[in-house]
Enzyme design. Structure first.
Site, PDB file in Angstrom:
ATOM      1  N   SER A  64       0.790  -1.236   0.000  1.00  0.00           N
ATOM      2  CA  SER A  64       0.000   0.000   0.000  1.00  0.00           C
ATOM      3  C   SER A  64       0.820   1.283   0.000  1.00  0.00           C
ATOM      4  CB  SER A  64      -0.921   0.028   1.214  1.00  0.00           C
ATOM      5  OG  SER A  64      -2.121  -0.611   0.894  1.00  0.00           O
ATOM      6  N   LYS A  67       0.344   3.380  -2.941  1.00  0.00           N
ATOM      7  CA  LYS A  67      -0.837   4.233  -3.160  1.00  0.00           C
ATOM      8  C   LYS A  67      -0.475   5.712  -3.186  1.00  0.00           C
ATOM      9  CE  LYS A  67      -3.979   0.881  -1.026  1.00  0.00           C
ATOM     10  NZ  LYS A  67      -4.579   0.439   0.244  1.00  0.00           N
ATOM     11  N   TYR A 189      -2.973  -2.543 -10.617  1.00  0.00           N
ATOM     12  CA  TYR A 189      -2.896  -2.300  -9.167  1.00  0.00           C
ATOM     13  C   TYR A 189      -2.116  -3.420  -8.467  1.00  0.00           C
ATOM     14  CZ  TYR A 189      -4.425  -1.998  -4.307  1.00  0.00           C
ATOM     15  OH  TYR A 189      -4.444  -1.952  -2.928  1.00  0.00           O
ATOM     16  N   TYR A 241      -3.485   3.729   7.638  1.00  0.00           N
ATOM     17  CA  TYR A 241      -4.746   3.000   7.811  1.00  0.00           C
ATOM     18  C   TYR A 241      -5.604   3.777   8.814  1.00  0.00           C
ATOM     19  CZ  TYR A 241      -2.037  -0.538   5.404  1.00  0.00           C
ATOM     20  OH  TYR A 241      -1.260  -1.193   4.497  1.00  0.00           O
ATOM     21  N   VAL A 259       1.129  -3.570   3.909  1.00  0.00           N
ATOM     22  CA  VAL A 259       1.071  -4.853   4.617  1.00  0.00           C
ATOM     23  C   VAL A 259       2.310  -5.713   4.377  1.00  0.00           C
ATOM     24  CG1 VAL A 259      -1.455  -4.989   4.763  1.00  0.00           C
ATOM     25  CG2 VAL A 259      -0.273  -5.942   2.778  1.00  0.00           C
TER      26      VAL A 259
HETATM   27  N1  GLU Z   1      -2.102  -5.371  -2.228  1.00  0.00           N
HETATM   28  C1  GLU Z   1      -2.789  -5.131  -1.056  1.00  0.00           C
HETATM   29  C2  GLU Z   1      -4.288  -5.157  -1.229  1.00  0.00           C
HETATM   30  O1  GLU Z   1      -4.821  -4.504  -2.054  1.00  0.00           O
HETATM   31  C3  GLU Z   1      -2.321  -3.860  -0.459  1.00  0.00           C
HETATM   32  C4  GLU Z   1      -2.692  -3.858   0.922  1.00  0.00           C
HETATM   33  C5  GLU Z   1      -1.916  -2.971   1.808  1.00  0.00           C
HETATM   34  O2  GLU Z   1      -0.692  -2.918   1.798  1.00  0.00           O
HETATM   35  O3  GLU Z   1      -2.623  -2.319   2.581  1.00  0.00           O
HETATM   36  O4  GLU Z   1      -4.981  -5.837  -0.559  1.00  0.00           O
END
Ligand code: GLU
Length: 422
Positions: A64, A67, A189, A241, A259
């Site tokens: 994430s 992002k 993604y 988060y 994560v």
């Molecule tokens: N690839 C993960 C998902 O979309 C990213 C999650 C993350 O790092 O929060 O579930």
């Protein structure tokens, strides 16, 4: 000398090395295969010098953390207005993979949860999924200063188990947020989440943001400072988060976690930090990563809202080389607050001189607000029957009116000579 900083970093890392709480992310099977003991940190200064401690060379998937960078790329490519028409900037208070949109706008609440991140991918203009991924891959690599590799196993594992993200993407399509094929967008993604980084890559990516969009190692401008400002703003409110509040209070740096166990943190104008430890807390943040960042912030004084002293005085010296002629010597970076200080001081002392010489030759940088205030000052002086000169050998004031008045000088001596022969 670098050893001193290294010792700090090693000591702070060692304070948390024994903690073993938390759990590996296992909702993507491949993520559970990493060594839970991995623990590294890298710190990049704003001029690109990197300190490393522990497992700073271990690669893990960016997850994430991506992002923040895809959001930056979308802003860079299509501008804030077009991005804002599809993705909000409000903290959601929900889990990162919540299948939800804002009740009134029907848009993802922010780009740091999956819904917003998937939408951000779809906003990168490209003719195909491969081209879109190539743009993302190039952008992250430019921020890191090296070509990042894809972890094909994680990508495939994530794609095979991505029902929840599919639910989100199809929901977005039904609300008119996604124009493109949801599966193609998701494929990009998953690939972006599966790019491999080290903590040093993250520190360099963070330092690129800390430098307003130019990579301190390569010198390459990757994006604009306006894009960085918006990206960092959203990282402050939504990057960790639903622990963003705790993080801002305790650590106080725009950040994003993933994560995979990584955290990227940015102290604007100063430094970039990358941390890795894959054992996660119940919110999805790296347990030791958060603790380490907290200690770094406390022990090195990195909280971005720490007010330890007044902002550095803009005025370096005030003196009178001749009767009735006063020199105001400024230095450092001049922004609104510094210029306000100068204008107010000159205003207060105006009765004591006929000629004022504003010396900006030691100013490193000046923004438009400060430039506007200081050039406005010369008009007011004139209206009061006073004379204003500027010593500006570098031309940082670039005020055309002042230029045509011929009041700009290269040195204070030249300005003083002009004042005495008036
Ligand atoms: N690839 C993960 C998902 O979309 C990213 C999650 C993350 O790092 O929060 O579930």
């Amino acid at each position: 000398m670098a050893l001193l900083v290294q010792e700090y970093l090693d000591r702070i890392r060692a304070e948390h090395a024994d903690a073993a709480d938390g759990a590996l992310a296992d909702y993507i099977p491949e993520l559970a295969r990493v060594d839970p003991a991995g623990f590294g940190v890298s710190l990049s200064s704003s001029d690109g010098f990197v300190y490393e401690s522990g497992d700073a060379g271990v690669e893990f998937t960016i997850q994430s953390i991506s992002k923040a960078f895809t959001y930056a790329l979308a802003l860079d490519r299509i501008g804030e207005v077009a991005v804002d028409a599809r993705i909000g900037v409000e903290p959601s208070g929900e889990a990162f993979n919540e299948i939800s949109v804002d009740e009134t706008t029907r848009m993802p609440k922010n780009p740091m949860i999956n819904a917003g991140a998937i939408a951000a991918v779809s906003l990168i203009p490209a003719g195909s999924a491969d081209e879109r991924f190539a743009l993302i891959h190039d952008f992250y690599s430019a921020c890191a200063g090296r070509r990042l590799d894809l972890d094909v196993d994680v990508y495939e594992s994530e794609k095979a188990t991505g029902s929840r993200n599919r639910a989100i993407a199809y929901m977005l399509q039904s609300f008119g947020v996604l124009d493109d094929d949801p599966d193609e967008v998701l494929d990009v993604y998953y690939r972006q989440c599966s790019l491999r980084v080290t903590t040093t890559d993250l520190a360099r990516m963070a330092a690129t943001l800390a430098r307003g969009g130019s990579n301190p190692m390569t010198g390459r401008r990757v994006t604009t400072s306006a894009v960085v400002k918006r990206t960092l703003s959203v990282m402050v409110t939504c990057g960790m988060y639903d622990a963003a509040g705790d993080w801002v209070s305790a650590v106080g740096m725009p950040a994003k976690s993933g994560v995979g166990g990584g955290i990227v943190a940015v102290l604007p104008g100063q430094l970039g930090i990358g941390v890795y430890s894959p054992l996660l807390d119940d919110k999805g943040n790296s347990v030791r990563g958060v603790r380490l960042c907290r200690s770094l912030s406390e022990q090195l004084g990195l909280h971005f809202l720490a007010v330890s002293r007044e902002s550095r005085a803009a005025m370096r010296a005030v003196y009178e080389p001749l009767e009735g002629v006063r020199v105001y010597e400024t230095h450092g970076d001049l922004s609104f607050c510094g210029a306000e200080q100068v204008v107010r001081t000159v205003d207060r002392e105006m009765r004591g001189f006929d000629v004022v010489i504003l010396d900006v030759s030691r100013v490193d940088d000046i923004d438009d607000a400060a430039r506007g205030l200081l050039s406005g000052m010369s008009k007011i002086l004139r209206a009061q029957g006073k004379t204003g000169y500027v010593v500006d050998p570098g031309g940082i004031m670039t005020d055309t009116e002042a230029e045509s008045d011929g009041v700009r000088f290269r040195t204070v001596d030249d300005a003083v000579a002009a004042a005495s022969s008036r």
